[in-house]
Design a protein around this motif. Structure first.
Motif, PDB file in Angstrom:
ATOM      1  N   VAL A  98      60.349  10.286 -15.043  1.00 31.35           N
ATOM      2  CA  VAL A  98      60.062   9.945 -13.649  1.00 31.35           C
ATOM      3  C   VAL A  98      60.037  11.224 -12.816  1.00 31.35           C
ATOM      4  O   VAL A  98      61.052  11.907 -12.696  1.00 31.35           O
ATOM      5  N   PRO A  99      58.894  11.586 -12.224  1.00 32.74           N
ATOM      6  CA  PRO A  99      58.838  12.781 -11.364  1.00 32.74           C
ATOM      7  C   PRO A  99      59.845  12.670 -10.218  1.00 32.74           C
ATOM      8  O   PRO A  99      60.072  11.584  -9.673  1.00 32.74           O
ATOM      9  N   ALA A 100      60.439  13.797  -9.856  1.00 31.96           N
ATOM     10  CA  ALA A 100      61.486  13.802  -8.834  1.00 31.96           C
ATOM     11  C   ALA A 100      60.999  13.242  -7.505  1.00 31.96           C
ATOM     12  O   ALA A 100      61.776  12.632  -6.760  1.00 31.96           O
ATOM     13  N   GLU A 101      59.704  13.417  -7.213  1.00 34.08           N
ATOM     14  CA  GLU A 101      59.201  12.925  -5.928  1.00 34.08           C
ATOM     15  C   GLU A 101      59.186  11.399  -5.852  1.00 34.08           C
ATOM     16  O   GLU A 101      59.017  10.835  -4.766  1.00 34.08           O
ATOM     17  N   ARG A 102      59.347  10.726  -6.991  1.00 29.99           N
ATOM     18  CA  ARG A 102      59.388   9.265  -6.972  1.00 29.99           C
ATOM     19  C   ARG A 102      60.811   8.708  -6.936  1.00 29.99           C
ATOM     20  O   ARG A 102      61.001   7.496  -6.892  1.00 29.99           O
ATOM     21  N   TRP A 103      61.787   9.578  -6.984  1.00 35.23           N
ATOM     22  CA  TRP A 103      63.172   9.115  -6.963  1.00 35.23           C
ATOM     23  C   TRP A 103      63.542   8.457  -5.634  1.00 35.23           C
ATOM     24  O   TRP A 103      64.526   7.724  -5.553  1.00 35.23           O
ATOM     25  N   GLY A 104      62.779   8.732  -4.602  1.00 33.46           N
ATOM     26  CA  GLY A 104      63.029   8.098  -3.312  1.00 33.46           C
ATOM     27  C   GLY A 104      62.880   6.584  -3.349  1.00 33.46           C
ATOM     28  O   GLY A 104      63.337   5.883  -2.434  1.00 33.46           O
ATOM     29  N   TRP A 105      62.254   6.070  -4.419  1.00 35.03           N
ATOM     30  CA  TRP A 105      62.111   4.623  -4.562  1.00 35.03           C
ATOM     31  C   TRP A 105      63.396   3.955  -5.047  1.00 35.03           C
ATOM     32  O   TRP A 105      63.503   2.721  -4.999  1.00 35.03           O
ATOM     33  N   ILE A 106      64.376   4.727  -5.518  1.00 33.57           N
ATOM     34  CA  ILE A 106      65.568   4.113  -6.112  1.00 33.57           C
ATOM     35  C   ILE A 106      66.319   3.213  -5.125  1.00 33.57           C
ATOM     36  O   ILE A 106      66.665   2.078  -5.471  1.00 33.57           O
ATOM     37  N   PRO A 107      66.610   3.633  -3.878  1.00 39.94           N
ATOM     38  CA  PRO A 107      67.289   2.705  -2.967  1.00 39.94           C
ATOM     39  C   PRO A 107      66.447   1.485  -2.615  1.00 39.94           C
ATOM     40  O   PRO A 107      66.983   0.390  -2.413  1.00 39.94           O
ATOM     41  N   LEU A 108      65.128   1.651  -2.556  1.00 42.17           N
ATOM     42  CA  LEU A 108      64.268   0.498  -2.286  1.00 42.17           C
ATOM     43  C   LEU A 108      64.270  -0.452  -3.477  1.00 42.17           C
ATOM     44  O   LEU A 108      64.279  -1.683  -3.308  1.00 42.17           O
ATOM     45  N   LEU A 109      64.268   0.112  -4.677  1.00 35.53           N
ATOM     46  CA  LEU A 109      64.377  -0.694  -5.886  1.00 35.53           C
ATOM     47  C   LEU A 109      65.682  -1.489  -5.883  1.00 35.53           C
ATOM     48  O   LEU A 109      65.707  -2.673  -6.241  1.00 35.53           O
ATOM     49  N   ALA A 110      66.766  -0.839  -5.468  1.00 32.95           N
ATOM     50  CA  ALA A 110      68.062  -1.532  -5.411  1.00 32.95           C
ATOM     51  C   ALA A 110      68.021  -2.683  -4.419  1.00 32.95           C
ATOM     52  O   ALA A 110      68.626  -3.739  -4.645  1.00 32.95           O
ATOM     53  N   GLY A 111      67.302  -2.502  -3.323  1.00 31.84           N
ATOM     54  CA  GLY A 111      67.166  -3.589  -2.362  1.00 31.84           C
ATOM     55  C   GLY A 111      66.432  -4.782  -2.934  1.00 31.84           C
ATOM     56  O   GLY A 111      66.857  -5.936  -2.764  1.00 31.84           O
ATOM     57  N   VAL A 112      65.332  -4.512  -3.633  1.00 35.41           N
ATOM     58  CA  VAL A 112      64.574  -5.589  -4.270  1.00 35.41           C
ATOM     59  C   VAL A 112      65.432  -6.299  -5.304  1.00 35.41           C
ATOM     60  O   VAL A 112      65.481  -7.542  -5.363  1.00 35.41           O
ATOM     61  N   ALA A 113      66.126  -5.525  -6.151  1.00 37.80           N
ATOM     62  CA  ALA A 113      66.948  -6.116  -7.205  1.00 37.80           C
ATOM     63  C   ALA A 113      68.066  -6.981  -6.630  1.00 37.80           C
ATOM     64  O   ALA A 113      68.336  -8.080  -7.130  1.00 37.80           O
ATOM     65  N   THR A 114      68.712  -6.499  -5.574  1.00 36.29           N
ATOM     66  CA  THR A 114      69.817  -7.245  -4.977  1.00 36.29           C
ATOM     67  C   THR A 114      69.307  -8.506  -4.291  1.00 36.29           C
ATOM     68  O   THR A 114      69.897  -9.590  -4.435  1.00 36.29           O
ATOM     69  N   ALA A 115      68.223  -8.383  -3.548  1.00 36.29           N
ATOM     70  CA  ALA A 115      67.683  -9.547  -2.832  1.00 36.29           C
ATOM     71  C   ALA A 115      67.237 -10.640  -3.797  1.00 36.29           C
ATOM     72  O   ALA A 115      67.505 -11.829  -3.568  1.00 36.29           O
TER      73      ALA A 115
END
Length: 284
Positions: A98-115
């Protein structure tokens, strides 16, 4: 009086029993699975700080029954009574896939997973406020019931923290605009199945996203986030560092996880989570 009967003992509030670490390990740790260790501590300052400083392999899960120095984005505080919510952090190492510039999606991914997990396990609709808040509806009003914090580590990973108000009563809310699953009418308030559901959902979304090289489109993350994002379609005011503010309609979340605002002069301007001090409805 025994220690367990003391006012702050593990069983002092029978409506809020302690988590069973051994049962959680049996349910969540599997050969070849994402989660490799799981610990529950009675109290700590911040689970995120503990995991950031301790180092270690991917897949560590640290849960606290109470946090004395819980924090959110921009070091805002997060407080709640013991065992009234889920306060935990996990260590993720996306690796070279995973390119480092895509790591910003991790908190958004956590939101989707939790919701998505809360919708299934608790029977309560949870919306996402960009970039890192979880919202529920209490008496017809959107209230923040959870928050997400991602921090990069020196070892090249990310520690992801999630705080979720579960059984907080109205007189226990830290601020008037806060909420909880209980106040939103959730069908399940037992933290054990809720935590299992969230961690399983998080593992599924993370592994799919990583297998796609962090591509938010092919992993379905971008479209799923947009579908559940309460910020989109609203006119908001983004307060930026240096006193600058940007007002516009939130029209999209772009491929970098930034919120795209359509300003009154016809310009579409993306803003990143790291650039935002506050994001509020424009009328505020």
């Amino acid at each position: 009086m025994t220690s367990s009967d003391a006012p702050n003992g593990r069983w002092s509030d029978l409506d809020r029993p302690p988590l069973n670490a051994a049962a959680l390990r049996r349910a969540l740790i599997r050969p070849g699975g994402l989660w490799t260790s799981l610990d529950v501590v009675p109290r700590t300052g911040s689970t995120n700080t503990d995991l950031v400083t301790s180092g270690g392999p991917e897949g560590a899960v640290l849960i606290a029954e109470e946090q004395s120095a819980g924090r959110g984005r921009l070091d805002r505080t997060w407080s709640a009574p013991p065992r009234s919510g889920l306060f935990f952090s996990v260590r993720l190492v996306p690796g070279p896939e995973v390119p480092a510039e895509r790591w910003g999606w991790i908190p958004l991914l956590a939101g989707v997973a939790t919701a998505t997990a809360l919708s299934r396990a608790a029977g309560v609709d949870t919306a996402l406020k960009w970039p890192n808040d979880l919202l529920v509806t209490v008496d017809g009003e959107e209230r923040k019931t959870g928050g997400i914090l991602a921090e990069r580590t020196e070892e090249g990973g990310v520690v992801l923290g999630i705080g979720l108000n579960v059984s907080l009563r109205a007189d226990e809310l830290p601020v008037p605009g806060a909420g909880s699953l209980a106040l939103a009418g959730a069908k399940v308030l037992d933290r054990d199945p809720l935590l299992r559901a969230i961690l399983r959902s998080l593992a599924e979304w993370y592994e799919e996203w990583r297998a796609a090289g962090g591509d938010p489109a092919s992993s379905r993350l971008q479209e799923t986030y947009a579908a559940g994002c309460a910020t989109l379609g609203r006119t908001v005011r983004a307060e930026l560092p240096g006193g600058r503010a940007l007002v516009g309609e939130a029209v999209a979340v772009d491929g970098d996880g930034r919120l795209v605002l359509a300003t009154p002069d016809g310009v579409q301007e993306p803003v990143g989570a790291g650039d935002i001090v506050h994001l509020r409805p424009a009328e505020s």
